[in-house]
Scaffold this motif. Sequence first.
Motif, PDB file in Angstrom:
ATOM      1  N   GLY A   1       1.156  -0.921   0.092  1.00 35.20           N
ATOM      2  CA  GLY A   1      -0.086   0.199  -0.116  1.00 35.20           C
ATOM      3  C   GLY A   1       1.033   1.191   0.080  1.00 35.20           C
TER       4      GLY A   1
ATOM      5  N   ARG B   1       1.433   2.601  -3.150  1.00 34.17           N
ATOM      6  CA  ARG B   1       0.402   3.135  -3.763  1.00 34.17           C
ATOM      7  C   ARG B   1       0.179   4.587  -3.844  1.00 34.17           C
ATOM      8  NH1 ARG B   1      -1.376  -1.949  -2.104  1.00 34.17           N
ATOM      9  NH2 ARG B   1      -3.398  -0.556  -1.093  1.00 34.17           N
TER      10      ARG B   1
ATOM     11  N   LYS C   1      -0.820   4.972   0.647  1.00 30.87           N
ATOM     12  CA  LYS C   1      -1.120   4.938   0.913  1.00 30.87           C
ATOM     13  C   LYS C   1      -0.184   5.806   1.862  1.00 30.87           C
ATOM     14  CE  LYS C   1      -3.801   1.738   2.635  1.00 30.87           C
ATOM     15  NZ  LYS C   1      -4.757   0.499   2.845  1.00 30.87           N
TER      16      LYS C   1
ATOM     17  N   HIS D   1      -1.544  -1.533   6.647  1.00 33.40           N
ATOM     18  CA  HIS D   1      -1.972  -2.671   8.470  1.00 33.40           C
ATOM     19  C   HIS D   1      -0.293  -3.541   8.325  1.00 33.40           C
ATOM     20  CE1 HIS D   1      -1.887  -5.740   5.885  1.00 33.40           C
ATOM     21  NE2 HIS D   1      -1.616  -7.089   7.356  1.00 33.40           N
ATOM     22  N   ASP D   2       0.828  -3.201   7.587  1.00 30.39           N
ATOM     23  CA  ASP D   2       1.683  -3.688   8.039  1.00 30.39           C
ATOM     24  C   ASP D   2       2.313  -2.920   7.026  1.00 30.39           C
ATOM     25  OD1 ASP D   2       1.554  -4.198   5.141  1.00 30.39           O
ATOM     26  OD2 ASP D   2       1.674  -6.467   5.620  1.00 30.39           O
TER      27      ASP D   2
ATOM     28  N   ASN E   1      -2.577 -16.814  -5.750  1.00 31.57           N
ATOM     29  CA  ASN E   1      -1.853 -15.155  -5.334  1.00 31.57           C
ATOM     30  C   ASN E   1      -1.096 -15.831  -4.400  1.00 31.57           C
ATOM     31  OD1 ASN E   1      -1.609 -13.398  -3.982  1.00 31.57           O
ATOM     32  ND2 ASN E   1      -3.871 -13.433  -2.812  1.00 31.57           N
TER      33      ASN E   1
ATOM     34  N   ASP F   1       2.498 -17.296  -3.781  1.00 30.20           N
ATOM     35  CA  ASP F   1       4.098 -16.900  -4.628  1.00 30.20           C
ATOM     36  C   ASP F   1       5.108 -18.378  -3.446  1.00 30.20           C
ATOM     37  OD1 ASP F   1       5.677 -15.686  -2.514  1.00 30.20           O
ATOM     38  OD2 ASP F   1       4.248 -14.400  -3.690  1.00 30.20           O
TER      39      ASP F   1
ATOM     40  N   ARG G   1      10.230 -15.950   1.794  1.00 29.24           N
ATOM     41  CA  ARG G   1       9.559 -14.600   2.544  1.00 29.24           C
ATOM     42  C   ARG G   1       9.288 -14.388   3.692  1.00 29.24           C
ATOM     43  NH1 ARG G   1       3.091 -14.412   1.519  1.00 29.24           N
ATOM     44  NH2 ARG G   1       2.724 -12.545   3.315  1.00 29.24           N
TER      45      ARG G   1
ATOM     46  N   GLY H   1      -0.138  -4.510  -5.221  1.00 29.43           N
ATOM     47  CA  GLY H   1      -1.449  -4.524  -5.101  1.00 29.43           C
ATOM     48  C   GLY H   1      -2.058  -3.103  -6.061  1.00 29.43           C
TER      49      GLY H   1
ATOM     50  N   SER I   1       3.354 -14.255  -9.237  1.00 29.71           N
ATOM     51  CA  SER I   1       4.564 -13.098  -9.339  1.00 29.71           C
ATOM     52  C   SER I   1       6.155 -13.097  -9.379  1.00 29.71           C
ATOM     53  CB  SER I   1       4.673 -13.107  -7.435  1.00 29.71           C
ATOM     54  OG  SER I   1       3.406 -12.465  -6.774  1.00 29.71           O
TER      55      SER I   1
HETATM   56  P1  GTP Z   1      -1.915  -2.291   3.917  1.00 24.46           P
HETATM   57  O1  GTP Z   1      -0.928  -3.187   4.528  1.00 24.46           O
HETATM   58  O2  GTP Z   1      -3.333  -2.973   4.454  1.00 24.46           O
HETATM   59  O3  GTP Z   1      -1.654  -1.292   4.003  1.00 24.46           O
HETATM   60  O4  GTP Z   1      -2.722  -3.095   2.209  1.00 24.46           O
HETATM   61  P2  GTP Z   1      -1.468  -3.418   0.633  1.00 24.46           P
HETATM   62  O5  GTP Z   1      -2.106  -3.789  -0.381  1.00 24.46           O
HETATM   63  O6  GTP Z   1      -0.031  -3.066   1.707  1.00 24.46           O
HETATM   64  O7  GTP Z   1      -2.472  -5.797   1.513  1.00 24.46           O
HETATM   65  P3  GTP Z   1      -0.639  -6.437   1.761  1.00 24.46           P
HETATM   66  O8  GTP Z   1       0.130  -6.059   3.201  1.00 24.46           O
HETATM   67  O9  GTP Z   1      -1.648  -7.587   2.469  1.00 24.46           O
HETATM   68  O10 GTP Z   1      -0.591  -7.362   0.549  1.00 24.46           O
HETATM   69  C1  GTP Z   1       0.434  -6.628  -0.056  1.00 24.46           C
HETATM   70  C2  GTP Z   1       0.595  -7.298  -1.968  1.00 24.46           C
HETATM   71  O11 GTP Z   1       0.782  -8.438  -1.664  1.00 24.46           O
HETATM   72  C3  GTP Z   1      -0.944  -7.013  -1.908  1.00 24.46           C
HETATM   73  O12 GTP Z   1      -1.420  -7.273  -3.505  1.00 24.46           O
HETATM   74  C4  GTP Z   1      -1.347  -9.015  -1.581  1.00 24.46           C
HETATM   75  O13 GTP Z   1      -2.291  -9.404  -2.574  1.00 24.46           O
HETATM   76  C5  GTP Z   1      -0.053  -8.910  -2.355  1.00 24.46           C
HETATM   77  N1  GTP Z   1       0.465 -10.520  -1.126  1.00 24.46           N
HETATM   78  C6  GTP Z   1       0.017 -10.515  -0.030  1.00 24.46           C
HETATM   79  N2  GTP Z   1      -0.247 -11.742   0.217  1.00 24.46           N
HETATM   80  C7  GTP Z   1       0.739 -12.288  -0.600  1.00 24.46           C
HETATM   81  C8  GTP Z   1       1.459 -13.279  -1.316  1.00 24.46           C
HETATM   82  O14 GTP Z   1       2.081 -14.793  -0.479  1.00 24.46           O
HETATM   83  N3  GTP Z   1       1.891 -13.992  -2.713  1.00 24.46           N
HETATM   84  C9  GTP Z   1       1.443 -12.609  -3.312  1.00 24.46           C
HETATM   85  N4  GTP Z   1       2.343 -13.039  -4.815  1.00 24.46           N
HETATM   86  N5  GTP Z   1       1.456 -11.904  -2.862  1.00 24.46           N
HETATM   87  C10 GTP Z   1       0.738 -11.788  -2.030  1.00 24.46           C
END
Ligand code: GTP
Length: 388
Positions: free
Chosen positions: A194, A197, A199, A203-204, A257, A259, A263, A330, A352
Amino acid sequence: TEPSHGAMVPTLKGYACQRRTPLQHHNALLTDALLVLAENAEFCEDEGRSVAFRRAGAVLKALPQAVHKMEDLQGVPCLGGHSQRVIKEILEDGTSREVEMVLQSEQYQAMKALTNIFGVGVKTADRWFREGLRLPSDALNSGHKLNHAQQAGLQYYDDLNTPVTKAEADSIGQIVEEAVQAVLPGAEITLTGGFRRGKPTGHDVDFLITHPEEGKEEGLMPKVVSWLEARGLLLYQKTNINSYLEATDGPARPPHNMDRFERCFSIFRLERPRASPEQHPQAVGEEQPQERGSPLGRRASESPGWKAVRVDLVVSPVSQFAFALLGWTGSQLFERDLRRWAGQEKRMSLSSHALYDSTQNRYLRPCSEAEIFALLGLEFIPPSERNA
Ligand code: GTP
Ligand code: MN
Ligand code: MN
């Protein structure tokens, strides 16, 4: 035939990856309501409905103006009958009875509170709900067996449910940079998720790590984790090692989703900047994290000089970096539609790690996000406009 468009709406395309979706948009009242229904469907393990509500919300985020009447939505894709009924009710009455009912339901409230525990997904929360648990504190007091993630999730519940600021993300970035340089000079870290992007909070914090020389990045994660642990900077970590092999995981593997990069899901112990009201003014109206009820009953006066922050670290070989960057930036719906677009419209498989062309029976080897969009026949959408 061309759909007829309302006066305000240019052509909006059906896939989120074909649209520009800025962070700030004009229909928050509607998208917030649809998000509640999407969450509720997810809590009922109805993924199809959940995605339908999320798609409806996402398309409203891409509209250049606020919707005032149903005619404004003429020609707008992705709006199913159910979503349209909810939108109509909100436009006419200011609220939706269905949404209000969900918000007040015991199940929604409990599922929301329980899934807000790090380490607790919908399945666990649903089982706990059916066993009578309602609050995070119930999970502590019920004698349920908790795994390490859930224990940490409860221990740091308040901090982990307080949004991470960009300033905090940057502080974490400096620490990760120092750790990575210490164990592998020349490695590079990139802020994704995020924050990439645009933001202002998350949340992390998500980081992608690579090294310009292919192969140098192998085995990096355990070293980074050891470096951080030795300095007491980690409150929790779970590291998965890389298991991606093109030969076996390639085209046959669904572009799902999950990958297979090296990690690490972690919780950092981030020192709070020393109190100095001039330097760190509290935003007006912003809730003080310490004031919220903690399942452990921690009080404001006991708030330590540090904050628990969720951090995701991912290591990618440089040959897969563009895919990893695109995949980890994302939003989740944007990613979902990228993969759906690739499969349904281009007979390609995007993950990914790679892009496989089923028509030519070969991997395509783009070196940047822009090249991936081009190979997919999509206009390039910058990260700040992937907020679907
Ligand atoms: P916030 O953390 O809530 O601010 O939103 P965010 O968009 O950063 O969400 P998040 O941290 O959950 O995920 C970031 C991106 O990583 C998103 O596009 C998810 O689809 C992607 N993502 C999360 N977990 C995985 C995973 O296990 N594999 C892959 N390839 N992508 C992941
Ligand atoms: Mn994130
Ligand atoms: Mn993340």
